[in-house]
Design an enzyme around this catalytic site. Sequence first.
Site, PDB file in Angstrom:
ATOM      1  NE  ARG A  20      -4.157  -1.662   0.270  1.00 50.37           N
ATOM      2  CZ  ARG A  20      -4.331  -2.643  -0.619  1.00 50.37           C
ATOM      3  NH1 ARG A  20      -3.488  -2.811  -1.619  1.00 50.37           N
ATOM      4  NH2 ARG A  20      -5.358  -3.458  -0.507  1.00 50.37           N
ATOM      5  CG  HIS A  61      -3.058  -0.640  -6.821  1.00 48.91           C
ATOM      6  ND1 HIS A  61      -3.413  -0.050  -5.628  1.00 48.91           N
ATOM      7  CD2 HIS A  61      -3.165  -1.980  -6.602  1.00 48.91           C
ATOM      8  CE1 HIS A  61      -3.726  -0.989  -4.741  1.00 48.91           C
ATOM      9  NE2 HIS A  61      -3.574  -2.171  -5.310  1.00 48.91           N
TER      10      HIS A  61
HETATM   11  C1  GLV Z   1      -5.296  -5.049  -4.150  1.00 49.31           C
HETATM   12  O1  GLV Z   1      -4.537  -4.203  -3.813  1.00 49.31           O
HETATM   13  C2  GLV Z   1      -5.963  -5.958  -3.248  1.00 49.31           C
HETATM   14  O2  GLV Z   1      -5.974  -5.705  -2.030  1.00 49.31           O
HETATM   15  O3  GLV Z   1      -6.480  -6.969  -3.728  1.00 49.31           O
END
Ligand code: GLV
Length: 309
Positions: A223, A271
């Site tokens: 994160r 991401h």
């Molecule tokens: C992505 O970041 C997830 O938590 O699946």
Amino acid sequence: MSFLLKSTPERAQVWKPLFNKALPELEFHVWPETGNPEEVRFLAAWEPPPDLLKRFPNLEVIFSVGAGVDQFDMSAIPEHVTIIRMIEPGLTDGMVDYVLWATLTLHRDGLTYIAQQKKHVWKARPNLVAVQRRVGIMGLGKLGAPVAQALAINGFTCSGWSRSRHSMPNVTCYAGAEELGAFLATTDILVCLLPLTDATRGILNTSLFEKLPWGAQLINAARGAHLVVPDLLEMLESGQISAAILDVTDPEPLPTDSPLWDDPRIFITPHIASSSQTETAGRVLLDTVKRYLAGERNFPSRVDRSKGY
Ligand code: GLV
């Protein structure tokens, strides 16, 4: 009794028939259509709707459609509601692929060669082989453990650090705050796969970076809030950290004026490291609901609220 899904149309399209076939007695609703809210026992969402309990007074289980649950406001979820994370083979395999790619990229000086190519510079750097590169994984959970195994199989000298003690073949495991320094001291490429909790927020900071060997490299696929960005930039400037691959930022999307974008020692991906795969995640979700209905409660994917993951 019903199941409510608040997610993407692609998932709804696959999961609704899957559930309808296997559990015809369980109504399956796709947000914003909820059916009778009092019938909703199961909710699967990335972000649950507001006023959860007022809306769905008989809710029993909330599933995160992703690996993380840090996006949930735990204070809005009553204690008696079971929270379950997504642990499924597609998501795990995606993360293994991403970390292998990122590790190999850093291991073979990929960022330096991209920067050199932009300047038309032909300059070789000395090569190390995988066994000479020490990769350390922070977080040895459902994603970190398979990632560590894959790195070890690919020949890297692999270690892992986690809150509680783990043991696995070919990976030197460290545990707890007292062993963090020893773990960092032997880590050339640091991979963060920790859950985001109050204990891990901002953990990638100057004090941690300084414990790594000179010129260490960073991969953050956990994160954005794990990383203190000014600390990383300072460490890159000093040379203590030589390169970083960041899949996550805080906030996301990364603002267009962030200094992270233009630093040649940083590789940003938006991401995409891994996400739940519709087919495999649907089967895991269905299986978990079936087992729950049969009375099972101790799922490995069940969130321990005292730990926050
Ligand atoms: C992505 O970041 C997830 O938590 O699946």
